[in-house]
Motif scaffolding. Structure first.
Motif, short mmCIF file in Angstrom:
data_model
loop_
_atom_site.label_atom_id
_atom_site.label_comp_id
_atom_site.label_asym_id
_atom_site.label_seq_id
_atom_site.Cartn_x
_atom_site.Cartn_y
_atom_site.Cartn_z
N VAL A 142 0.90 -1.25 -0.20
CA VAL A 142 -0.07 0.05 -0.03
C VAL A 142 0.99 1.24 -0.03
O VAL A 142 0.60 2.05 -0.68
CB VAL A 142 -0.81 0.16 1.11
N THR A 143 1.90 1.24 0.78
CA THR A 143 2.61 2.49 0.88
C THR A 143 3.98 2.54 0.03
O THR A 143 4.72 3.50 0.10
CB THR A 143 3.14 2.67 2.33
N GLU A 144 4.22 1.24 -0.60
CA GLU A 144 5.17 1.14 -1.45
C GLU A 144 6.60 0.95 -0.85
O GLU A 144 7.76 1.39 -1.42
CB GLU A 144 5.14 1.84 -2.58
N LEU A 145 6.81 0.89 0.47
CA LEU A 145 8.09 0.55 1.07
C LEU A 145 8.76 -0.54 0.62
O LEU A 145 8.07 -1.61 0.34
CB LEU A 145 7.84 0.80 2.72
N GLY A 146 10.04 -0.62 0.54
CA GLY A 146 10.85 -1.93 0.27
C GLY A 146 10.73 -2.79 1.58
O GLY A 146 10.07 -2.40 2.58
N ALA A 148 -8.93 3.36 17.93
CA ALA A 148 -8.63 4.39 17.44
C ALA A 148 -7.59 4.30 16.43
O ALA A 148 -7.53 4.86 15.30
CB ALA A 148 -8.16 5.53 18.39
N GLY A 149 -6.60 3.61 16.71
CA GLY A 149 -5.42 3.26 15.82
C GLY A 149 -5.83 2.62 14.43
O GLY A 149 -5.65 2.84 13.49
N MET A 150 -6.65 1.55 14.77
CA MET A 150 -7.14 0.75 13.62
C MET A 150 -7.83 1.61 12.64
O MET A 150 -7.82 1.39 11.35
CB MET A 150 -7.90 -0.58 14.03
N ALA A 151 -8.88 2.44 13.33
CA ALA A 151 -9.81 3.33 12.66
C ALA A 151 -8.98 4.26 11.82
O ALA A 151 -9.31 4.63 10.54
CB ALA A 151 -10.42 4.04 13.66
N ALA A 152 -7.67 4.85 12.26
CA ALA A 152 -7.06 5.71 11.49
C ALA A 152 -6.45 5.09 10.50
O ALA A 152 -6.24 5.66 9.40
CB ALA A 152 -6.04 6.20 12.51
N LEU A 153 -5.96 3.79 10.66
CA LEU A 153 -5.23 3.12 9.68
C LEU A 153 -6.26 2.71 8.31
O LEU A 153 -5.60 2.60 7.29
CB LEU A 153 -4.70 1.73 10.03
N ALA A 154 -7.57 2.81 8.64
CA ALA A 154 -8.60 2.47 7.75
C ALA A 154 -8.96 3.71 6.77
O ALA A 154 -9.33 3.80 5.69
CB ALA A 154 -9.61 1.81 8.23
N GLY A 172 -3.71 6.06 6.62
CA GLY A 172 -2.88 4.91 6.38
C GLY A 172 -2.38 4.70 5.40
O GLY A 172 -1.50 3.93 5.12
N ARG A 173 -2.58 5.38 4.18
CA ARG A 173 -1.98 5.40 3.07
C ARG A 173 -0.36 6.09 2.72
O ARG A 173 0.30 5.62 1.79
CB ARG A 173 -2.69 5.60 1.86
N THR A 180 2.89 8.32 8.19
CA THR A 180 1.80 8.17 8.98
C THR A 180 1.25 6.66 9.36
O THR A 180 1.02 6.42 10.52
CB THR A 180 0.51 9.02 8.58
N ALA A 181 1.31 5.90 8.27
CA ALA A 181 0.93 4.52 8.70
C ALA A 181 2.18 3.82 9.45
O ALA A 181 2.00 2.87 10.31
CB ALA A 181 1.43 3.82 7.25
N CYS A 182 3.49 4.18 9.34
CA CYS A 182 4.72 3.67 10.07
C CYS A 182 4.21 4.24 11.55
O CYS A 182 4.43 3.38 12.66
CB CYS A 182 5.77 4.11 9.61
N LEU A 183 4.02 5.28 11.87
CA LEU A 183 3.71 5.81 13.14
C LEU A 183 2.39 5.03 13.73
O LEU A 183 2.40 4.82 15.15
CB LEU A 183 3.29 7.54 13.26
N LEU A 184 1.44 5.06 12.87
CA LEU A 184 0.28 4.12 13.26
C LEU A 184 0.57 2.78 13.79
O LEU A 184 0.13 2.45 14.75
CB LEU A 184 -0.61 4.14 12.36
N PHE A 185 1.50 1.94 13.23
CA PHE A 185 1.93 0.59 13.36
C PHE A 185 2.75 0.76 14.75
O PHE A 185 2.77 -0.25 15.62
CB PHE A 185 2.70 0.17 12.25
N VAL A 186 3.27 1.68 15.07
CA VAL A 186 4.31 1.91 16.09
C VAL A 186 3.37 2.00 17.48
O VAL A 186 3.28 1.55 18.36
CB VAL A 186 5.21 2.82 16.14
N TRP A 187 2.29 2.87 16.99
CA TRP A 187 1.08 3.05 18.05
C TRP A 187 0.37 1.73 18.46
O TRP A 187 0.04 1.51 19.56
CB TRP A 187 0.11 4.22 17.44
N LEU A 188 -0.06 1.15 17.38
CA LEU A 188 -0.56 -0.20 17.63
C LEU A 188 0.16 -1.30 18.37
O LEU A 188 -0.12 -2.17 18.80
CB LEU A 188 -1.22 -0.73 16.36
N GLY A 189 1.36 -1.28 18.06
CA GLY A 189 2.53 -2.02 18.61
C GLY A 189 2.54 -1.82 20.15
O GLY A 189 2.43 -2.96 20.76
#
Length: 394
Positions: free
Chosen positions: A237-241, A287-293, A297-298, A302-311
């Motif tokens: 989705v975010t095209e990270l390697g 809150a984190g999952m809703a933001a990722l959707a 989240g794209r 911000t997607a990376c920060l959200l995954f750290v929050w969810l972690g």
């Protein structure tokens, strides 16, 4: 009593070592999909296979822990993990690998309740939350190390070598725990009557156990989603390697280590009880999952920060949750209560990875997955917030 900190250290290491390979399956997802030609659902099924045996094994391990010294129960289980992974390096393909991971799961069944019971036995209530949080940090710690090491090993030397590395780590955990663990120098809690099937059913009906099961199954599903889909999401989705995406999973797992310690330590001090810490994690996860959707989240940053929050919160709930289970258990039944609660979690651990992967494959996107996880957690939060706290009894 300084030795209790040694017990905490070796219990944490044994947990990290036993969970090392299983927690690294998601991080190896890109390599496994490429080499074994797997769909996302098939990849999730690998994780489910490793978690299937604990569905029964956790209850059996819990009863063994109430009868025998944790030193041998946990150590023997870690040896089974090591042997299974060693045999798995010879697996001819996907089907055989699934069978091997079933064996690995059987051995892994002893690590969670065994280490938790060991820590609960050595620490009193004033420090049990912090101690349990440190001990439970072993799982995301093992996951973070696995996410950093196993994808590189699998990419350079193949997935079979990654299994050998995982087996060696598990064997090291067995050696340390059996070599250094000693039971506390205090009389054990009285052993109640033999636990029957009827007693199991009665415990499952207790209000405190209902809270434990609802919160546990929803949050463990979130944890499975993070573990299996983080790398794939960031890559697709975010095209990270692949390397950068795996690094984000490492950081998220590291945040999970911090979360388990911080939330558990906070539960020692908060006046509203340990379950309040679990509820805070549930709110943060929704809150984190809703933001990722959302479109947020794209974007990669911000997607990376959200995954750290969810972690942090998606793993952080487990320390206070386990302490709550241990303190709700009847005298002499701590091992059984831990095993029972964790075995209920196993249902979600088994079903979540392939079902989430299937949902991703069927819809062609990740947004439905994050929406389902947010909804599950929100419903569990609403139901358990109304439940009255009452100690479970056999």
């Amino acid at each position: 009593m300084r030795y209790r900190w040694v017990v905490l250290g070796i219990a944490t290491f044994a947990q990290a070592a036993s969970s090392f390979f299983v927690q690294g399956i998601g991080a190896m997802g890109i390599t496994l999909q490429r080499d074994l030609d797997l769909s996302t659902a098939q990849l999730g099924l690998l994780l489910s296979a490793a978690q299937f045996a604990p569905l029964i094994g956790l209850v059996v391990a819990g009863e063994l822990l109430d009868r025998y010294n944790e030193r041998w129960v946990v150590g023997a289980g870690a040896c089974v993990v090591a042997a299974g992974l060693g045999a798995g390096s010879l697996a001819p393909g996907y089907a055989a690998l699934l069978g091997v991971l079933l064996v690995v799961g059987a051995g892994y069944s002893t690590a969670q309740p065994g280490g938790s019971k060991a820590v609960a036995s050595w620490f009193d209530a004033s420090q049990r939350g912090l101690a349990m949080g440190l001990r439970q940090a072993g799982l995301p710690l093992g996951g973070a190390l696995a996410a950093a090491v196993l994808p590189l090993v699998a990419d350079v030397h193949g997935w079979r070598t990654a299994l050998v590395v995982g087996g060696c780590v598990a064997l090291a955990g067995a050696a340390v725990f059996m070599g250094f663990y000693r039971a506390p120098p205090l009389p054990e809690a009285p052993r109640g009557e033999k636990v029957t099937l009827a007693a199991r059913v009665r415990m499952l009906r207790e209000p405190s156990m209902v809270k434990i099961m609802l919160s546990g199954t929803s949050l463990i599903s979130v944890q499975s989603g993070i573990l299996v889909l983080t790398v794939l999401y960031l890559h697709d989705v975010t095209e990270l390697g692949a390397g950068a995406a795996a690094l984000v999973l490492v950081v998220a797992q590291g945040a999970g280590v911090a979360g388990r310690i911080c939330m558990a330590a906070w539960s020692d001090r908060v006046g509203s009880g340990r379950y309040a810490s679990v509820m805070i994690c549930m709110v943060a996860v929704v809150a984190g999952m809703a933001a990722l959707a959302t479109p947020l989240g794209r974007a990669a940053p911000t997607a990376c920060l959200l995954f750290v929050w969810l972690g942090f919160f998606g793993y952080g709930w487990y320390g206070p949750w386990v302490a709550y289970v241990a303190e709700s258990a009847p005298p002499g039944k701590t091992g059984f209560a831990l095993g029972l609660a964790m075995s209920v979690n196993q249902i979600a651990i088994i079903l979540a990875p392939p079902l989430l992967g299937l949902l991703r494959d069927a819809t062609g996107g990740f947004t439905p997955v994050w929406g389902v996880l947010a909804a599950m957690t929100g419903v569990a939060l609403a139901v358990t917030a109304r439940a009255q706290r009452r100690p479970c009894a056999v």
